[in-house]
Design a protein around this motif. Sequence first.
Motif, short mmCIF file in Angstrom:
data_model
loop_
_atom_site.label_atom_id
_atom_site.label_comp_id
_atom_site.label_asym_id
_atom_site.label_seq_id
_atom_site.Cartn_x
_atom_site.Cartn_y
_atom_site.Cartn_z
N ASP A 13 0.86 -1.17 0.00
CA ASP A 13 0.00 0.00 0.00
C ASP A 13 0.91 1.24 0.00
O ASP A 13 2.11 1.13 0.32
N ASP A 15 -0.22 5.05 0.96
CA ASP A 15 -0.49 6.00 2.05
C ASP A 15 -0.50 5.29 3.40
O ASP A 15 -1.24 4.32 3.61
N GLY A 16 0.33 5.77 4.29
CA GLY A 16 0.40 5.16 5.62
C GLY A 16 1.33 3.96 5.68
O GLY A 16 1.47 3.34 6.74
N GLU A 145 -0.24 -3.16 4.65
CA GLU A 145 -1.41 -2.28 4.58
C GLU A 145 -1.60 -1.63 5.95
O GLU A 145 -1.22 -2.22 6.96
N ASP A 146 -2.17 -0.44 5.98
CA ASP A 146 -2.43 0.19 7.28
C ASP A 146 -3.90 0.16 7.68
O ASP A 146 -4.24 0.52 8.79
MG LIG Z 1 -3.02 3.10 3.30
#
Ligand SMILES: [Mg+2]
Length: 196
Positions: A13, A15-16, A145-146
Motif C-alpha cells: 500500500d 499511504d500510511g 497495509e495500514d
Molecule cells: Mg493506506
Amino acid sequence: MNQNKGRKIAYLDIDGVVANTGQAVIDLVKKEFHKSDVSIEDIKEYEIPKLPWLTSKEVETLLLRFNDPEFYYFIPPMPQAAQTTRLWKQKGWQVIFVTARPPHLYEVTLYWLRRHGFAFDSLIMSSPFDKVNHCQNHALCFLVEDRPDVLFHIAQIKPQIKLFLYDQPWNRTLNFSLATRIKSLAEIEAHTVEQK
Ligand SMILES: [Mg+2]
C-alpha cells in the motif's frame, strides 16, 4: 507450464505504509488551520471526516486538497522504505504498489515513487478490496497495509497471503490477529515470508 510458479510478489500500500501521509495531513492542518498542538497521534481514524478535532469546514478544505496532485507531491516518504524495496528486488521479489488513490493521481504517484528511489514493477490504482487479485495459483505473496478493514477482507478471501499491518495511530487500538504488526518495512524479512 504455470507462469506463476516460483513468482514472489510483495504488495505494498502507499499511504500510511511507504508515504507518511498522516504527517503530511498534520503539516497541512498546522499551516492552514493554525492548530499548532495537533500531532499524528491525534489521527485516530483513517477517515478524516470522523476526526472530532476538525470542524466541518476544515474537513471540506482537506478533502479538496486530497483531490489535488500537489498534496501528494510533498508527502514525506517513510524512512528506509525505498531502500527496503531495492533489497527485495535484489532478492528476486516483484514489488507491486497497490493504492486506492483515484486514477487522476497516477502520474504524481509514479513520479513520487521514482523520485524517492523506490524499486518496483508496477503501480496499480485499485479499490482497496481488490488489491491482491493478482496473487494467484503458485505465486508467493505478502501484503503490507495500514487499514485493518482491508486486511480483514483479504484474510477472508485470500488466506494464503501473509499480511502485515503497518502500525499507525489509526489502527493501534485494534488487536488484530490476522496480520503481523510492523513499524518499518525493514522489519519484514523476505526470507521469513518465503519459509512460511
Ligand atoms: Mg493506506
